[in-house]
Scaffold this motif. Structure first.
Motif, PDB file in Angstrom:
ATOM      1  N   LEU A 209      -7.093  -5.976  -3.957  1.00  0.00           N
ATOM      2  CA  LEU A 209      -7.459  -4.829  -3.059  1.00  0.00           C
ATOM      3  C   LEU A 209      -6.938  -4.254  -1.667  1.00  0.00           C
ATOM      4  CD1 LEU A 209     -11.015  -5.963  -2.995  1.00  0.00           C
ATOM      5  CD2 LEU A 209     -10.779  -3.798  -3.717  1.00  0.00           C
ATOM      6  N   GLN A 210      -5.544  -5.111  -1.344  1.00  0.00           N
ATOM      7  CA  GLN A 210      -4.814  -4.604  -0.592  1.00  0.00           C
ATOM      8  C   GLN A 210      -4.034  -3.816  -0.399  1.00  0.00           C
ATOM      9  OE1 GLN A 210      -5.809  -7.629  -0.933  1.00  0.00           O
ATOM     10  NE2 GLN A 210      -7.093  -7.579   0.546  1.00  0.00           N
ATOM     11  N   GLY A 211      -3.773  -4.082  -2.120  1.00  0.00           N
ATOM     12  CA  GLY A 211      -2.877  -2.482  -2.379  1.00  0.00           C
ATOM     13  C   GLY A 211      -1.714  -2.972  -2.774  1.00  0.00           C
ATOM     14  N   THR A 212      -1.161  -4.169  -2.907  1.00  0.00           N
ATOM     15  CA  THR A 212      -0.204  -4.505  -3.596  1.00  0.00           C
ATOM     16  C   THR A 212      -0.194  -5.326  -4.549  1.00  0.00           C
ATOM     17  OG1 THR A 212      -0.702  -7.058  -2.495  1.00  0.00           O
ATOM     18  CG2 THR A 212       0.530  -5.060  -1.130  1.00  0.00           C
ATOM     19  N   ASP A 213       1.321  -5.377  -5.352  1.00  0.00           N
ATOM     20  CA  ASP A 213       1.154  -5.914  -6.857  1.00  0.00           C
ATOM     21  C   ASP A 213       1.088  -7.357  -6.579  1.00  0.00           C
ATOM     22  OD1 ASP A 213       0.487  -3.434  -8.563  1.00  0.00           O
ATOM     23  OD2 ASP A 213       2.486  -3.015  -8.207  1.00  0.00           O
ATOM     24  N   VAL A 214       0.249  -8.369  -7.071  1.00  0.00           N
ATOM     25  CA  VAL A 214       0.200  -9.912  -7.005  1.00  0.00           C
ATOM     26  C   VAL A 214       0.973  -9.976  -8.604  1.00  0.00           C
ATOM     27  CG1 VAL A 214      -0.594 -12.124  -7.050  1.00  0.00           C
ATOM     28  CG2 VAL A 214      -0.870  -9.692  -5.275  1.00  0.00           C
ATOM     29  N   SER A 215       2.339 -10.905  -8.034  1.00  0.00           N
ATOM     30  CA  SER A 215       2.474 -11.937  -9.874  1.00  0.00           C
ATOM     31  C   SER A 215       1.505 -12.569  -9.913  1.00  0.00           C
ATOM     32  CB  SER A 215       3.209 -12.645  -9.561  1.00  0.00           C
ATOM     33  OG  SER A 215       4.681 -11.474  -9.364  1.00  0.00           O
ATOM     34  N   ILE A 216       1.400 -12.274 -11.590  1.00  0.00           N
ATOM     35  CA  ILE A 216       0.323 -13.583 -12.268  1.00  0.00           C
ATOM     36  C   ILE A 216      -0.019 -14.134 -13.510  1.00  0.00           C
ATOM     37  CG2 ILE A 216      -1.733 -12.014 -13.113  1.00  0.00           C
ATOM     38  CD1 ILE A 216      -4.300 -13.155 -11.686  1.00  0.00           C
ATOM     39  N   GLN A 217      -0.248 -15.281 -14.322  1.00  0.00           N
ATOM     40  CA  GLN A 217      -0.269 -15.759 -15.412  1.00  0.00           C
ATOM     41  C   GLN A 217      -1.466 -15.779 -15.878  1.00  0.00           C
ATOM     42  OE1 GLN A 217       2.159 -19.396 -15.876  1.00  0.00           O
ATOM     43  NE2 GLN A 217       1.185 -19.821 -17.763  1.00  0.00           N
ATOM     44  N   ALA A 218      -1.448 -14.961 -16.691  1.00  0.00           N
ATOM     45  CA  ALA A 218      -2.723 -14.806 -17.640  1.00  0.00           C
ATOM     46  C   ALA A 218      -2.765 -15.380 -19.096  1.00  0.00           C
ATOM     47  CB  ALA A 218      -2.981 -13.402 -17.870  1.00  0.00           C
TER      48      ALA A 218
END
Length: 257
Positions: A209-218
């Motif tokens: 929501l802050q506009g940044t891309d966050v690394s995530i494991q799905a």
């Protein structure tokens, strides 16, 4: 080929009150998180949901939550790590009985609601939950918020873990879910939710929501079965994943040792 598990919270009806379209949604998921009577569900609902999941070949998971029917387990409660351990053991045991009686096998444990969110950040709570799971059966898989304390606790004690992401929730820049008290916590546009899922799987990131891309494991995708249009969304997501070349399989089958 990408492979992902699709899980859904279910078995949340209680007495005369019916929640969700479990029997239909089971056709479009690979794992089911079944309520155990604390935040939702009752013995008859547990038995019926277990039987339905086994008939559909869907992985069965325990969905332990706070003993808070009125708040649906979504209100934070101040409990000690020992209490967290005790309620987790109790609820795993209750569902295990029905699974055993129906000739099946438990696949995983995924805490519910406020307990889930608190354990994602609280080391002591996450360790207590992981210990409860491990002591009952070290072969069980612990589902937790991707990159959270709960995942760390599971790995540290020797459990297999599944990093969980959410199709219909927005994220903060620290990788946490936006609190439900925030008006922007839920994604209501099905296309936006589907696109978020595919991006998390294929690119390993989510837009906060802050506009940044966050690394995530799905490893596993959570869809909610109690919302408006839940069944239609489950159908759309399943079809979109197939179109995107993403295989859907229960985590116990797709996990590589």
């Amino acid at each position: 080929m990408y492979t992902v598990d699709i899980n859904c919270d279910m078995g949340e009806s209680f007495g005369a009150y019916k929640i969700g379209a479990d029997e239909d949604i089971l056709n479009y998921i690979t794992s089911a998180n079944i309520a155990c009577g604390f935040h939702a569900g009752d013995p008859a609902t547990m038995r019926k949901t277990v039987r339905l999941a086994l008939d559909k070949g869907v992985g069965i998971g325990v969905h332990p939550g706070f003993q808070d029917l009125v708040g649906f387990g979504r209100r934070e409660m101040k409990i000690s790590p020992q209490e967290a351990y005790d309620i987790t053991v109790y609820q795993i045991g209750s569902l295990y009985g029905f699974v055993k009686a129906e000739g099946g096998k438990l696949q995983h444990v995924k805490p519910h609601g406020a307990l889930y969110n608190m354990a994602a950040k609280d080391i002591a709570l996450s360790e207590a939950i992981a210990e409860a799971v491990y002591k009952i059966d070290p072969e069980l898989i612990l589902y937790g918020l991707a990159g959270s304390r709960l995942i760390d606790a599971g790995k540290n004690i020797g459990l297999r873990t599944a990093h969980e992401v959410f199709s219909d929730r927005t994220y903060q820049q620290d990788g946490s879910l936006t609190p439900r008290t925030n008006p922007h916590a839920l994604i209501t546009d099905p296309l936006e939710a589907v696109n978020q899922v595919i991006t998390m799987i294929k690119k390993g990131k989510v837009h906060s929501l802050q506009g940044t891309d966050v690394s995530i494991q799905a490893d596993t995708i959570c869809i909610h079965g109690d919302g408006n249009g839940a069944l239609e969304f489950a159908k759309k997501l399943s079809a979109a994943l197939i179109e995107a070349g993403i295989n859907q399989e229960k985590f116990s089958n797709s996990f590589h040792y």
